[in-house]
Design a protein around this motif. Structure first.
Motif, PDB file in Angstrom:
ATOM      1  N   MET A   1       0.826  -1.174   0.000  1.00 47.42           N
ATOM      2  CA  MET A   1       0.000   0.000   0.000  1.00 47.42           C
ATOM      3  C   MET A   1       0.880   1.251   0.000  1.00 47.42           C
ATOM      4  N   LYS A   2       0.499   2.218  -0.847  1.00 47.21           N
ATOM      5  CA  LYS A   2       1.266   3.454  -0.959  1.00 47.21           C
ATOM      6  C   LYS A   2       1.107   4.287   0.313  1.00 47.21           C
ATOM      7  N   LYS A   3       2.214   4.777   0.818  1.00 46.50           N
ATOM      8  CA  LYS A   3       2.192   5.636   2.004  1.00 46.50           C
ATOM      9  C   LYS A   3       1.942   7.077   1.552  1.00 46.50           C
ATOM     10  N   PHE A   4       0.922   7.698   2.137  1.00 45.87           N
ATOM     11  CA  PHE A   4       0.602   9.077   1.813  1.00 45.87           C
ATOM     12  C   PHE A   4       1.592  10.027   2.470  1.00 45.87           C
ATOM     13  N   ARG A   5       1.702  11.217   1.913  1.00 43.66           N
ATOM     14  CA  ARG A   5       2.570  12.247   2.471  1.00 43.66           C
ATOM     15  C   ARG A   5       1.714  13.473   2.778  1.00 43.66           C
ATOM     16  N   CYS A   6       2.147  14.238   3.725  1.00 44.64           N
ATOM     17  CA  CYS A   6       1.438  15.443   4.135  1.00 44.64           C
ATOM     18  C   CYS A   6       1.439  16.456   2.987  1.00 44.64           C
ATOM     19  N   ALA A   7       0.286  17.035   2.693  1.00 44.96           N
ATOM     20  CA  ALA A   7       0.174  18.025   1.632  1.00 44.96           C
ATOM     21  C   ALA A   7       0.847  19.338   2.007  1.00 44.96           C
ATOM     22  N   ASN A   8       1.066  19.543   3.293  1.00 48.99           N
ATOM     23  CA  ASN A   8       1.660  20.797   3.753  1.00 48.99           C
ATOM     24  C   ASN A   8       3.186  20.728   3.842  1.00 48.99           C
ATOM     25  N   CYS A   9       3.723  19.651   4.465  1.00 52.92           N
ATOM     26  CA  CYS A   9       5.184  19.616   4.693  1.00 52.92           C
ATOM     27  C   CYS A   9       5.874  18.388   4.079  1.00 52.92           C
ATOM     28  N   ASN A  10       5.103  17.515   3.416  1.00 50.67           N
ATOM     29  CA  ASN A  10       5.618  16.330   2.732  1.00 50.67           C
ATOM     30  C   ASN A  10       6.093  15.223   3.680  1.00 50.67           C
ATOM     31  N   SER A  11       5.785  15.332   4.954  1.00 51.71           N
ATOM     32  CA  SER A  11       6.154  14.307   5.931  1.00 51.71           C
ATOM     33  C   SER A  11       5.243  13.083   5.773  1.00 51.71           C
ATOM     34  N   ASN A  12       5.695  11.940   6.258  1.00 48.88           N
ATOM     35  CA  ASN A  12       4.820  10.769   6.331  1.00 48.88           C
ATOM     36  C   ASN A  12       4.674  10.330   7.793  1.00 48.88           C
ATOM     37  N   ASN A  13       4.758  11.256   8.705  1.00 47.56           N
ATOM     38  CA  ASN A  13       4.699  11.010  10.142  1.00 47.56           C
ATOM     39  C   ASN A  13       3.315  11.423  10.665  1.00 47.56           C
ATOM     40  N   PHE A  14       2.349  10.485  10.625  1.00 48.65           N
ATOM     41  CA  PHE A  14       0.957  10.778  10.951  1.00 48.65           C
ATOM     42  C   PHE A  14       0.507  10.082  12.226  1.00 48.65           C
ATOM     43  N   LYS A  15      -0.551  10.604  12.796  1.00 54.89           N
ATOM     44  CA  LYS A  15      -1.226   9.974  13.925  1.00 54.89           C
ATOM     45  C   LYS A  15      -2.724  10.085  13.685  1.00 54.89           C
TER      46      LYS A  15
END
Length: 191
Positions: A1-15
Motif C-alpha cells: 500500500m502506498k504511504k501518503f505524504r502530508c500536503a503541507n510539509c511532505n512528511s509521512n509522520n501521521f497519527k
C-alpha cells in the motif's frame, strides 16, 4: 500500500486522531489524521476505491436533515480551521488578495472557507458553489455575507459572473468527469 505524504510539509509522520463509526457513507468512514511534524489535519481518501466512485454520483448531503447539517458544519470546524489557514496562506503567497474583486470557491459545501475569506478580506465578493441544494440552504443561513449557488462543477461554464480567483475547498475530488471539468475551468478562467 502506498504511504501518503502530508500536503503541507511532505512528511509521512501521521497519527490518527479520530476513528469514525462505521456508516454507509464512504467519506465519513475515513479516519482523521494529523501530521505530527506540522499539525496539518486531513482525511486520507483513495480515489480509486469503487465505493468512493459510487458516492460521487449521488448527492452527498441527502442523508442529512437540516439540523444534522448544521451540527455537521459545526463539527467540521475542528479540523477545517487548520486546513483553511494552511490553504489561505498558500494562496496569499501567490496572489495579492487585497486586489481581488471576485472569488469563487467551488465545492465549498456550506461555505465555511468562503466565509473565512470574507471575514479576512471583506472587500472581496465571495461566491460559494456546491452541487447540493441542502448544504447550500445551510450555508445561506450560516454565512449570509457569502453568495451561494447550487451548481455542479461539470457545469461551471454556466456561472456567468467574471471572477479573479477560483479556489477548491473540497469539490474537485467529487468531479465525475475530471478531464472535462479541468478543460471548462481553463476556458472559464481565460475568458
Amino acid at each position: 500500500m502506498k504511504k501518503f505524504r502530508c500536503a503541507n510539509c511532505n512528511s509521512n509522520n501521521f497519527k490518527k486522531i479520530y476513528y469514525p463509526p462505521k456508516t454507509n457513507n464512504y467519506i465519513e468512514d475515513k479516519e482523521i489524521e494529523i501530521c505530527k511534524d506540522c499539525g496539518y489535519i486531513f482525511k486520507q481518501i483513495n480515489i480509486n476505491d469503487s465505493k468512493y466512485v459510487k458516492q460521487l454520483n449521488k448527492a452527498y448531503y441527502d442523508n442529512y436533515n437540516y439540523l444534522d447539517l448544521i451540527k455537521r458544519s459545526e463539527r467540521r470546524l475542528i479540523f477545517d480551521k487548520t486546513r483553511a489557514h494552511t490553504y489561505l496562506n498558500k494562496i496569499e503567497k501567490n496572489i495579492e488578495l487585497k486586489n481581488i474583486k471576485v472569488l469563487i470557491d467551488v465545492g465549498g459545501a456550506e461555505g465555511w472557507f468562503s466565509q473565512y475569506i470574507k471575514i479576512i478580506y471583506d472587500n472581496i465578493e465571495v461566491y460559494n458553489i456546491d452541487p447540493d441544494s441542502h448544504i447550500i440552504n445551510v450555508g445561506k443561513k450560516l454565512y449570509p455575507k457569502v453568495k451561494h449557488f447550487k451548481l455542479k462543477l461539470e457545469n461551471i461554464d454556466k456561472f456567468k459572473k467574471k471572477f479573479d480567483v477560483m479556489t477548491f475547498w473540497g469539490g474537485i475530488y467529487r468531479a465525475a468527469q475530471l478531464d472535462q471539468v479541468v478543460e471548462k475551468l481553463w476556458e472559464k478562467a481565460n475568458s
